[in-house]
Motif scaffolding. Structure first.
Motif, PDB file in Angstrom:
ATOM      1  N   UNK A  28     -39.315  51.083  -2.711  1.00 45.74           N
ATOM      2  CA  UNK A  28     -40.306  50.539  -1.784  1.00 45.74           C
ATOM      3  C   UNK A  28     -41.102  49.380  -2.366  1.00 45.74           C
ATOM      4  N   UNK A  29     -40.640  48.833  -3.471  1.00 45.89           N
ATOM      5  CA  UNK A  29     -41.401  47.762  -4.122  1.00 45.89           C
ATOM      6  C   UNK A  29     -41.581  46.561  -3.204  1.00 45.89           C
ATOM      7  N   UNK A  30     -40.504  46.145  -2.525  1.00 47.34           N
ATOM      8  CA  UNK A  30     -40.594  44.977  -1.647  1.00 47.34           C
ATOM      9  C   UNK A  30     -41.471  45.249  -0.422  1.00 47.34           C
ATOM     10  N   UNK A  31     -41.442  46.487   0.091  1.00 42.73           N
ATOM     11  CA  UNK A  31     -42.296  46.828   1.230  1.00 42.73           C
ATOM     12  C   UNK A  31     -43.772  46.754   0.839  1.00 42.73           C
ATOM     13  N   UNK A  32     -44.105  47.262  -0.347  1.00 42.19           N
ATOM     14  CA  UNK A  32     -45.497  47.204  -0.808  1.00 42.19           C
ATOM     15  C   UNK A  32     -45.936  45.754  -1.027  1.00 42.19           C
ATOM     16  N   UNK A  33     -45.020  44.941  -1.543  1.00 42.60           N
ATOM     17  CA  UNK A  33     -45.350  43.527  -1.758  1.00 42.60           C
ATOM     18  C   UNK A  33     -45.546  42.813  -0.424  1.00 42.60           C
ATOM     19  N   UNK A  34     -44.712  43.124   0.572  1.00 42.29           N
ATOM     20  CA  UNK A  34     -44.844  42.503   1.891  1.00 42.29           C
ATOM     21  C   UNK A  34     -46.175  42.867   2.531  1.00 42.29           C
ATOM     22  N   UNK A  35     -46.579  44.121   2.398  1.00 43.51           N
ATOM     23  CA  UNK A  35     -47.877  44.540   2.960  1.00 43.51           C
ATOM     24  C   UNK A  35     -49.021  43.804   2.272  1.00 43.51           C
ATOM     25  N   UNK A  36     -48.940  43.663   0.952  1.00 46.44           N
ATOM     26  CA  UNK A  36     -49.983  42.941   0.223  1.00 46.44           C
ATOM     27  C   UNK A  36     -50.081  41.498   0.697  1.00 46.44           C
ATOM     28  N   UNK A  37     -48.928  40.866   0.914  1.00 48.70           N
ATOM     29  CA  UNK A  37     -48.923  39.478   1.377  1.00 48.70           C
ATOM     30  C   UNK A  37     -49.504  39.358   2.788  1.00 48.70           C
ATOM     31  N   UNK A  38     -49.168  40.295   3.672  1.00 48.15           N
ATOM     32  CA  UNK A  38     -49.717  40.272   5.031  1.00 48.15           C
ATOM     33  C   UNK A  38     -51.237  40.368   5.018  1.00 48.15           C
ATOM     34  N   UNK A  39     -51.768  41.291   4.244  1.00 41.07           N
ATOM     35  CA  UNK A  39     -53.209  41.488   4.214  1.00 41.07           C
ATOM     36  C   UNK A  39     -53.941  40.349   3.513  1.00 41.07           C
ATOM     37  N   UNK A  40     -53.250  39.688   2.595  1.00 41.48           N
ATOM     38  CA  UNK A  40     -53.876  38.557   1.906  1.00 41.48           C
ATOM     39  C   UNK A  40     -53.955  37.329   2.802  1.00 41.48           C
ATOM     40  N   UNK A  41     -53.144  37.305   3.856  1.00 45.90           N
ATOM     41  CA  UNK A  41     -53.132  36.145   4.744  1.00 45.90           C
ATOM     42  C   UNK A  41     -54.304  36.115   5.701  1.00 45.90           C
ATOM     43  N   UNK A  42     -55.128  37.167   5.724  1.00 46.20           N
ATOM     44  CA  UNK A  42     -56.287  37.209   6.616  1.00 46.20           C
ATOM     45  C   UNK A  42     -55.998  37.997   7.876  1.00 46.20           C
ATOM     46  N   UNK A  43     -57.044  38.241   8.647  1.00 45.86           N
ATOM     47  CA  UNK A  43     -56.897  39.026   9.875  1.00 45.86           C
ATOM     48  C   UNK A  43     -57.047  40.509   9.599  1.00 45.86           C
ATOM     49  N   UNK A  44     -56.717  41.297  10.590  1.00 50.14           N
ATOM     50  CA  UNK A  44     -56.836  42.752  10.454  1.00 50.14           C
ATOM     51  C   UNK A  44     -55.860  43.263   9.404  1.00 50.14           C
ATOM     52  N   UNK A  45     -56.315  44.257   8.650  1.00 47.86           N
ATOM     53  CA  UNK A  45     -55.477  44.849   7.624  1.00 47.86           C
ATOM     54  C   UNK A  45     -54.371  45.682   8.264  1.00 47.86           C
ATOM     55  N   UNK A  46     -53.209  45.645   7.644  1.00 45.02           N
ATOM     56  CA  UNK A  46     -52.054  46.408   8.113  1.00 45.02           C
ATOM     57  C   UNK A  46     -51.880  47.622   7.212  1.00 45.02           C
ATOM     58  N   UNK A  47     -51.780  48.794   7.811  1.00 39.90           N
ATOM     59  CA  UNK A  47     -51.606  50.009   7.015  1.00 39.90           C
ATOM     60  C   UNK A  47     -50.133  50.228   6.696  1.00 39.90           C
ATOM     61  N   UNK A  48     -49.891  50.960   5.624  1.00 44.31           N
ATOM     62  CA  UNK A  48     -48.522  51.295   5.256  1.00 44.31           C
ATOM     63  C   UNK A  48     -47.890  52.180   6.328  1.00 44.31           C
ATOM     64  N   UNK A  49     -48.683  53.074   6.915  1.00 42.80           N
ATOM     65  CA  UNK A  49     -48.160  53.942   7.967  1.00 42.80           C
ATOM     66  C   UNK A  49     -47.689  53.131   9.168  1.00 42.80           C
ATOM     67  N   UNK A  50     -48.402  52.045   9.475  1.00 42.42           N
ATOM     68  CA  UNK A  50     -47.992  51.202  10.604  1.00 42.42           C
ATOM     69  C   UNK A  50     -46.652  50.529  10.320  1.00 42.42           C
ATOM     70  N   UNK A  51     -46.433  50.078   9.079  1.00 43.87           N
ATOM     71  CA  UNK A  51     -45.152  49.461   8.735  1.00 43.87           C
ATOM     72  C   UNK A  51     -44.014  50.494   8.818  1.00 43.87           C
ATOM     73  N   UNK A  52     -44.273  51.712   8.337  1.00 47.27           N
ATOM     74  CA  UNK A  52     -43.255  52.758   8.433  1.00 47.27           C
ATOM     75  C   UNK A  52     -42.977  53.103   9.891  1.00 47.27           C
TER      76      UNK A  52
END
Length: 474
Positions: free
Chosen positions: A281-305
């Protein structure tokens, strides 16, 4: 004349047949308005405040806090209507606070009925259930007077007399109007041969309560009971036992009982099977970090799953189905209503995100947060907890790696997600430390075979390892 109307526990929906009284919001004698919540109950689905469709004075409550009542059982009675005459208010609402000229009581007591209904309510007023009081004929001896006048037989080693509260019996035989509302009190007195006119009530404004009748019965039966107690041989002293303490018994009711029933039914009816796989899940965790760093509402890991699950179900619709055992048919469902397991102080519940397949990652994050907070506050409605077609169970929050989930009947599958932790992993031909998660799928073997279930789980694992394939659907 005031009418005493009985309000029964209504059908709270979703096939619920009983509820437990958690807290009464009104007392006997309180004036209630139409649609005012009168009791808080706990069902197998949620905590619910039940409104009363009548406006008037509460004359009786049925069931103590902690008691389970079936749907349709009497909940309370309310005296409604009336002209406001003093003697009428004394009979219909003796517990209501007195007011000047009775204007407040008259304005609060209404013969109108609620137009707002729960499932199973009717808006038409039920027929009044008043009973005529049939006084005993003068030829019938007054039991209390006879008990006081007749000499008691000499007891054998009689114990000291027990003092009786003076409020139970009117001195000299109270012959005023009978101030009693509850049919149960009247029946209890009639069955034991008591004349209610000889009993002084201890309730508000002289209301005769059940305790008053029971105390009067104790006065009558006291001498006999005392003699029987004195004559009976003393029990032998219990031997001192070194046995272990008795086991604690916890009733299976409320949420705990509902969970037990559903899981038992799942294991009884569904021939389930489980498969699992480890994923990087390394790439999934990195993708979530990048999404949240871009601004806007935070995305939860549960939402991605959840987005991954929804996308996988569109490719393997067999797992978004249920089995109609009566018709012997597999029913493939058109929409994904995604349940997720949530642990609360009341136990495990499964809130449902409706139409999860049409939601973005941001929308899913917000809905997961709303439902989770409602679950913690015991504020979920029956609608929030029903209608799921597939369940996502993130048991990794408990610090465990894997599990074999039990399907949430009548669904056909559940995806379990363990904790994501650093582990040695072969990445691009070399040993590396990667973020690894175990995914497990329990499925109903009637709706598909292992090839379909394995294909679904492998696709989910591929999306976890390479989330870029889902970018257009996020």
């Amino acid at each position: 004349m005031a009418q005493v109307l009985e309000f029964k526990l209504p059908d709270l929906g979703e096939g619920l047949t009983e509820a437990e009284i958690v807290r009464w919001l009104v007392s006997v004698g309180d004036v209630v308005a139409i649609d005012q919540p009168v009791v808080e109950v706990e069902t197998a689905k949620a905590m619910v405040e039940v409104p009363c469709p009548y406006g008037g004075v509460v004359t009786a409550r049925y069931g103590e806090e902690g008691t389970e009542l079936p749907v349709g059982a009497p909940l309370l009675t309310v005296a409604v209507g009336g002209t406001g005459a003093p003697e009428e208010r004394a009979e219909a609402a003796p517990g209501a606070a007195p007011t000047v000229g009775g204007s407040a009581a008259e304005s609060a007591v209404s013969s109108e009925y609620s137009g707002n209904v729960l499932v199973g309510y009717g808006t038409a007023g039920p027929a009044a259930r008043r009973r005529r009081v049939r006084h005993e004929s003068p030829a019938v001896a007054k039991p209390l007077a006879a008990a006081q006048a007749s000499p008691a037989p000499a007891p054998v080693a009689a114990p000291a007399p027990v003092a009786v509260a003076p409020v139970a019996v009117a001195a000299g035989g109270h012959r005023g109007p009978v101030s009693v509302i509850s049919p149960l009190v009247r029946k209890l007195a009639r069955d034991r041969g008591l004349d209610l006119r000889d009993i002084r009530g201890s309730g508000p404004e002289g209301l005769i309560l059940r305790a008053d009748v029971e105390l009067a019965i104790a006065v009558l039966e006291g001498p006999v009971a005392a003699q029987e107690t004195a004559i009976a041989p003393a029990p032998a002293a219990a031997p001192v036992s070194a046995a272990a303490p008795a086991a604690e018994r916890v009733p299976l009711r409320g949420v705990r009982g509902a969970v037990a029933d559903k899981l038992s039914r799942s294991r009884t009816e569904i021939p389930d099977a489980t498969c699992w796989v480890d994923a990087d899940a390394t790439e999934l965790m990195a993708a979530r970090t990048a999404m949240n760093a871009a601004g806007g509402s935070k995305i939860s890991l549960l939402a991605l799953l959840a987005r991954i699950c929804v996308h996988a179900l569109s490719r393997f619709p067999e797992l978004n189905s249920t089995v109609d055992t009566t018709a012997r048919e597999i029913v493939r469902l058109p929409a994904v209503h995604l349940g997720f397991a949530a642990q609360t102080p009341r136990g495990l519940v499964v809130p449902v995100v409706k139409d999860a397949g049409t939601r973005t990652a941001e929308s899913l994050t917000a809905e997961f947060a709303r439902l989770t907070e409602s679950a913690r506050q015991s504020a979920l409605t029956p609608a929030d907890l029903t209608g799921g077609t597939f369940t996502l169970n993130n048991y990794g929050v408990f610090g465990v790696d894997g599990s074999t989930p039990i399907i949430n009947h009548p669904e056909a599958a559940m995806l379990g997600v363990g904790r994501i932790i650093p582990k040695p992993w072969v990445h691009q031909g070399e040993l590396a430390i990667r973020q690894v998660v175990q995914l497990s799928l329990t499925f109903d073997h009637r709706v598909c075979d292992g090839g379909t279930a394995g294909g679904f789980l492998r696709y989910v694992a591929d999306c976890v390892e390479q989330p870029a394939v889902l970018l257009r659907t996020l």
